[in-house]
Motif scaffolding. Structure first.
Motif, mmCIF file in Angstrom:
data_model
loop_
_atom_site.group_PDB
_atom_site.id
_atom_site.type_symbol
_atom_site.label_atom_id
_atom_site.label_comp_id
_atom_site.label_asym_id
_atom_site.label_seq_id
_atom_site.Cartn_x
_atom_site.Cartn_y
_atom_site.Cartn_z
ATOM 1 N N UNK A 1 0.817 -1.248 -0.046
ATOM 2 C CA UNK A 1 -0.121 0.021 -0.160
ATOM 3 C C UNK A 1 0.696 1.298 -0.258
ATOM 4 N N UNK A 2 1.864 1.277 0.657
ATOM 5 C CA UNK A 2 2.898 2.479 0.866
ATOM 6 C C UNK A 2 3.513 2.769 -0.529
ATOM 7 N N UNK A 3 3.955 1.509 -1.150
ATOM 8 C CA UNK A 3 4.562 1.600 -2.424
ATOM 9 C C UNK A 3 3.786 2.046 -3.474
ATOM 10 N N UNK A 4 2.427 1.572 -3.456
ATOM 11 C CA UNK A 4 1.434 2.368 -4.533
ATOM 12 C C UNK A 4 1.098 3.569 -4.218
ATOM 13 N N UNK A 5 1.147 3.870 -2.867
ATOM 14 C CA UNK A 5 0.717 5.410 -2.625
ATOM 15 C C UNK A 5 1.934 6.457 -3.140
ATOM 16 N N UNK A 6 3.001 6.033 -3.012
ATOM 17 C CA UNK A 6 4.448 6.620 -3.508
ATOM 18 C C UNK A 6 4.357 6.750 -4.884
ATOM 19 N N UNK A 7 4.211 5.660 -5.754
ATOM 20 C CA UNK A 7 4.073 5.739 -6.846
ATOM 21 C C UNK A 7 2.792 6.765 -7.603
ATOM 22 N N UNK A 8 1.640 6.538 -6.951
ATOM 23 C CA UNK A 8 0.859 7.557 -6.977
ATOM 24 C C UNK A 8 1.145 9.202 -7.052
ATOM 25 N N UNK A 9 1.774 9.339 -5.774
ATOM 26 C CA UNK A 9 2.022 10.779 -5.480
ATOM 27 C C UNK A 9 3.321 10.991 -6.701
ATOM 28 N N UNK A 10 4.269 10.309 -7.022
ATOM 29 C CA UNK A 10 5.011 10.670 -7.969
ATOM 30 C C UNK A 10 4.496 10.945 -9.258
ATOM 31 N N UNK A 11 3.455 10.185 -9.787
ATOM 32 C CA UNK A 11 2.702 10.383 -11.022
ATOM 33 C C UNK A 11 1.926 11.828 -10.850
ATOM 34 N N UNK A 12 1.545 12.182 -9.900
ATOM 35 C CA UNK A 12 0.775 13.399 -9.723
ATOM 36 C C UNK A 12 1.879 14.726 -9.706
ATOM 37 N N UNK A 13 2.812 14.219 -8.978
ATOM 38 C CA UNK A 13 3.882 15.555 -8.785
ATOM 39 C C UNK A 13 4.615 15.827 -10.239
ATOM 40 N N UNK A 14 4.563 14.649 -11.217
ATOM 41 C CA UNK A 14 4.883 14.879 -12.341
ATOM 42 C C UNK A 14 3.768 15.428 -13.467
ATOM 43 N N UNK A 15 2.712 15.903 -12.808
ATOM 44 C CA UNK A 15 1.599 16.381 -13.798
ATOM 45 C C UNK A 15 0.714 15.503 -14.202
ATOM 46 N N UNK A 16 0.982 14.287 -13.637
ATOM 47 C CA UNK A 16 -0.009 13.202 -14.228
ATOM 48 C C UNK A 16 -1.499 13.382 -14.213
ATOM 49 N N UNK A 17 -2.230 12.991 -14.644
ATOM 50 C CA UNK A 17 -3.690 13.498 -14.969
ATOM 51 C C UNK A 17 -4.503 12.661 -13.687
ATOM 52 N N UNK A 18 -5.568 13.153 -13.593
ATOM 53 C CA UNK A 18 -6.426 12.260 -12.576
ATOM 54 C C UNK A 18 -7.755 11.742 -13.424
ATOM 55 N N UNK A 19 -8.503 10.843 -12.922
ATOM 56 C CA UNK A 19 -9.662 10.360 -13.675
ATOM 57 C C UNK A 19 -10.872 10.281 -12.295
ATOM 58 N N UNK A 20 -11.860 10.455 -13.039
ATOM 59 C CA UNK A 20 -13.284 10.252 -12.174
ATOM 60 C C UNK A 20 -13.122 8.810 -11.700
ATOM 61 N N UNK A 21 -14.118 8.624 -10.615
ATOM 62 C CA UNK A 21 -14.456 7.237 -10.473
ATOM 63 C C UNK A 21 -15.189 6.569 -11.568
ATOM 64 N N UNK A 22 -15.953 7.277 -12.416
ATOM 65 C CA UNK A 22 -16.783 6.584 -13.168
ATOM 66 C C UNK A 22 -15.671 5.912 -14.371
ATOM 67 N N UNK A 23 -14.599 6.824 -14.724
ATOM 68 C CA UNK A 23 -13.839 6.638 -15.790
ATOM 69 C C UNK A 23 -12.965 5.494 -14.922
ATOM 70 N N UNK A 24 -12.332 5.464 -13.968
ATOM 71 C CA UNK A 24 -11.693 4.230 -13.384
ATOM 72 C C UNK A 24 -12.620 3.023 -13.541
ATOM 73 N N UNK A 25 -13.891 2.819 -13.076
ATOM 74 C CA UNK A 25 -14.752 1.810 -13.306
ATOM 75 C C UNK A 25 -14.789 1.310 -14.482
ATOM 76 N N UNK A 26 -15.118 2.154 -15.424
ATOM 77 C CA UNK A 26 -15.408 1.811 -16.649
ATOM 78 C C UNK A 26 -14.039 1.065 -17.526
ATOM 79 N N UNK A 27 -12.868 1.556 -16.760
ATOM 80 C CA UNK A 27 -11.511 1.014 -17.426
ATOM 81 C C UNK A 27 -11.362 -0.348 -16.602
#
Length: 90
Positions: free
Chosen positions: A54-80
């Motif tokens: 869980x910690x590793x995944x959170x760090x990876x998510x933070x890194x993506x966001x810090x690099x300007x990575x986009x976000x998705x809505x819950x609907x987009x996530x579930x559809x994917x």
């Protein structure tokens, strides 16, 4: 910590013994055709592994966001998540 290794057949026949070993802090690796496929481990070790993942995944998510990575809505996530796999992909 001494690692115990048994075949699936042995693990099945002596499951209670392997659970007792795990309670005492000793893991058992279960093999099939000579290859490790599973393990009976103390619950504290399993929980620590889950927490570390869980910690590793959170760090990876933070890194993506810090690099300007986009976000998705819950609907987009579930559809994917529930989309049919692309059968034509190689």
């Amino acid at each position: 910590m001494t690692e115990n290794s048994v075949t699936v057949r042995e693990a099945r026949a002596q499951l209670a013994d392997h659970i007792n070993r795990a309670e005492q802090g000793m893991p058992t690796v279960i093999t099939r055709n000579g290859l490790p496929v599973a393990a009976v481990v103390p619950i504290a070790e399993y929980e620590a592994l889950e927490e570390a993942a869980d910690v590793l995944l959170a760090r990876e998510a933070e890194a993506v966001l810090a690099e300007g990575g986009g976000t998705v809505t819950m609907a987009e996530l579930l559809a994917d998540l529930f989309a049919e796999p692309d059968r034509g992909a190689a």
